[in-house]
Design a protein around this motif. Structure first.
Motif, mmCIF file in Angstrom:
data_model
loop_
_atom_site.group_PDB
_atom_site.id
_atom_site.type_symbol
_atom_site.label_atom_id
_atom_site.label_comp_id
_atom_site.label_asym_id
_atom_site.label_seq_id
_atom_site.Cartn_x
_atom_site.Cartn_y
_atom_site.Cartn_z
ATOM 1 N N LEU A 2 -24.025 -3.753 29.220
ATOM 2 C CA LEU A 2 -22.584 -3.519 29.304
ATOM 3 C C LEU A 2 -21.815 -4.695 28.709
ATOM 4 O O LEU A 2 -20.895 -4.510 27.904
ATOM 5 N N VAL A 3 -22.206 -5.901 29.077
ATOM 6 C CA VAL A 3 -21.538 -7.095 28.555
ATOM 7 C C VAL A 3 -21.691 -7.176 27.038
ATOM 8 O O VAL A 3 -20.725 -7.455 26.310
ATOM 9 N N ILE A 4 -22.911 -6.905 26.550
ATOM 10 C CA ILE A 4 -23.163 -6.986 25.109
ATOM 11 C C ILE A 4 -22.317 -5.972 24.354
ATOM 12 O O ILE A 4 -21.665 -6.310 23.346
ATOM 13 N N PHE A 5 -22.283 -4.714 24.827
ATOM 14 C CA PHE A 5 -21.514 -3.689 24.130
ATOM 15 C C PHE A 5 -20.018 -3.965 24.184
ATOM 16 O O PHE A 5 -19.286 -3.692 23.218
ATOM 17 N N VAL A 6 -19.534 -4.511 25.296
ATOM 18 C CA VAL A 6 -18.116 -4.877 25.386
ATOM 19 C C VAL A 6 -17.786 -5.972 24.372
ATOM 20 O O VAL A 6 -16.765 -5.902 23.670
ATOM 21 N N LEU A 7 -18.657 -6.979 24.283
ATOM 22 C CA LEU A 7 -18.428 -8.066 23.324
ATOM 23 C C LEU A 7 -18.458 -7.560 21.881
ATOM 24 O O LEU A 7 -17.628 -7.970 21.056
ATOM 25 N N ILE A 8 -19.404 -6.657 21.589
ATOM 26 C CA ILE A 8 -19.472 -6.087 20.238
ATOM 27 C C ILE A 8 -18.212 -5.286 19.935
ATOM 28 O O ILE A 8 -17.647 -5.366 18.832
ATOM 29 N N THR A 9 -17.742 -4.516 20.930
ATOM 30 C CA THR A 9 -16.531 -3.718 20.749
ATOM 31 C C THR A 9 -15.331 -4.611 20.472
ATOM 32 O O THR A 9 -14.548 -4.359 19.538
ATOM 33 N N VAL A 10 -15.179 -5.662 21.269
ATOM 34 C CA VAL A 10 -14.059 -6.596 21.066
ATOM 35 C C VAL A 10 -14.150 -7.240 19.688
ATOM 36 O O VAL A 10 -13.141 -7.393 18.980
ATOM 37 N N TYR A 11 -15.362 -7.605 19.290
ATOM 38 C CA TYR A 11 -15.541 -8.249 17.987
ATOM 39 C C TYR A 11 -15.084 -7.341 16.849
ATOM 40 O O TYR A 11 -14.281 -7.747 15.998
ATOM 41 N N TYR A 12 -15.580 -6.102 16.850
ATOM 42 C CA TYR A 12 -15.263 -5.213 15.736
ATOM 43 C C TYR A 12 -13.822 -4.722 15.755
ATOM 44 O O TYR A 12 -13.230 -4.477 14.700
ATOM 45 N N LEU A 13 -13.233 -4.564 16.938
ATOM 46 C CA LEU A 13 -11.863 -4.056 17.008
ATOM 47 C C LEU A 13 -10.809 -5.143 16.836
ATOM 48 O O LEU A 13 -9.732 -4.883 16.298
ATOM 49 N N LEU A 14 -11.114 -6.358 17.261
ATOM 50 C CA LEU A 14 -10.084 -7.398 17.288
ATOM 51 C C LEU A 14 -10.379 -8.620 16.424
ATOM 52 O O LEU A 14 -9.444 -9.311 16.017
ATOM 53 N N ILE A 15 -11.641 -8.891 16.146
ATOM 54 C CA ILE A 15 -11.987 -10.156 15.494
ATOM 55 C C ILE A 15 -12.517 -9.965 14.074
ATOM 56 O O ILE A 15 -12.127 -10.707 13.166
ATOM 57 N N ALA A 16 -13.395 -8.989 13.909
ATOM 58 C CA ALA A 16 -14.090 -8.844 12.622
ATOM 59 C C ALA A 16 -13.121 -8.627 11.480
ATOM 60 O O ALA A 16 -12.149 -7.894 11.593
ATOM 61 N N LYS A 17 -13.385 -9.278 10.385
ATOM 62 C CA LYS A 17 -12.592 -9.103 9.171
ATOM 63 C C LYS A 17 -13.535 -8.697 8.056
ATOM 64 O O LYS A 17 -14.721 -9.008 8.065
ATOM 65 N N ALA A 18 -12.976 -7.997 7.112
ATOM 66 C CA ALA A 18 -13.806 -7.535 6.002
ATOM 67 C C ALA A 18 -14.296 -8.723 5.199
ATOM 68 O O ALA A 18 -13.533 -9.603 4.830
ATOM 69 N N THR A 19 -15.585 -8.759 4.973
ATOM 70 C CA THR A 19 -16.177 -9.835 4.180
ATOM 71 C C THR A 19 -17.011 -9.233 3.068
ATOM 72 O O THR A 19 -17.544 -8.128 3.194
ATOM 73 N N SER A 20 -17.100 -9.940 2.019
ATOM 74 C CA SER A 20 -17.898 -9.440 0.897
ATOM 75 C C SER A 20 -19.363 -9.550 1.229
ATOM 76 O O SER A 20 -19.806 -10.532 1.816
ATOM 77 N N LYS A 21 -20.118 -8.560 0.861
ATOM 78 C CA LYS A 21 -21.556 -8.527 1.122
ATOM 79 C C LYS A 21 -22.311 -9.270 0.032
ATOM 80 O O LYS A 21 -21.964 -9.199 -1.141
ATOM 81 N N THR A 22 -23.347 -9.978 0.446
ATOM 82 C CA THR A 22 -24.202 -10.627 -0.537
ATOM 83 C C THR A 22 -24.979 -9.575 -1.303
ATOM 84 O O THR A 22 -25.596 -8.688 -0.711
#
Length: 209
Positions: free
Chosen positions: A80-100
């Motif tokens: 539960l903690v892991i999925f909540v952290l992943i959700t917060v990351y992708y919804l609020l923190i993650a930014k588009a980055t160029s792929k190698t």
């Protein structure tokens, strides 16, 4: 539950697990782009051979854990903690980055098959992911750990993985040319999926209190 339903549940769960751009799906797409669809598909088949083994191991591990409910409760809370952290990351923190850029060297179809086997073997994420998902299905009474249901679920997971790799192979031109907005949308989709999983996990924990 009917083994056909279990098959499609396994397919959907595997699809969700392979949606985010990662080493396996992006490598399959790049191989297809540079060397042709046949070699991309051979790579994907190699991946799926290991996925079958990993999912089966995960189901066996999940069957063991169902006989040890105290361990399952701890793992559910950790998940539960892991999925909540992943959700917060992708919804609020993650930014588009160029792929190698992945620049696979020209290899034969057979070597691409073993290339897929190797990369899939070192990617151990499907084991805990599938173990958790099978435990969740079993806790809702949707999955029983008998031979026919396990084989049906594992087969569905293999098909789901192959379908998603296939989609990456044939739609990679669109994926690689996505702009910033589209990449943000992908983050929102991933975050929403993990958010739903987190909610299901929370409901499952509350049911057992």
């Amino acid at each position: 539950m009917n083994i056909t339903v279990i098959f499609f549940l396994g397919m959907i769960i595997a699809l969700v697990g392979v949606i985010p751009p990662g080493l396996l799906n992006m490598t399959a797409a790049k191989i297809s782009l540079k060397e042709g669809h046949v070699r991309g598909i051979m790579f994907s088949i190699g991946v799926c051979v290991i996925v079958f083994l990993q999912t089966y191991i995960a189901a066996m591990f999940a069957r063991y854990l169902t006989n040890h409910p105290d361990v399952v409760k701890v793992l559910q809370r950790v998940a539960l903690v892991i999925f909540v952290l992943i959700t917060v990351y992708y919804l609020l923190i993650a930014k588009a980055t160029s792929k190698t850029e992945i620049d696979p060297q020209s290899k034969s179809k057979h070597s691409r098959f073993f290339h897929g086997v190797f990369l899939s073997a070192i990617n151990v994420f499907p084991i805990p992911y599938q173990a958790y998902m099978t435990i969740t299905l079993a806790s809702f009474g949707w999955l029983e750990f008998n031979k026919s249901m396990i084989i049906s679920y594992v087969s569905g997971a293999v098909c789901g993985t192959f379908v998603m790799l296939y989609m990456y192979i044939f739609f990679f031109d669109k994926i690689k040319n996505k702009n910033l907005t589209s990449q943000k949308n992908m983050n929102y989709i991933i975050g929403s999926i993990t958010g739903i999983i987190a909610v299901v996990t929370l409901v499952n924990i509350l049911r057992e209190l």
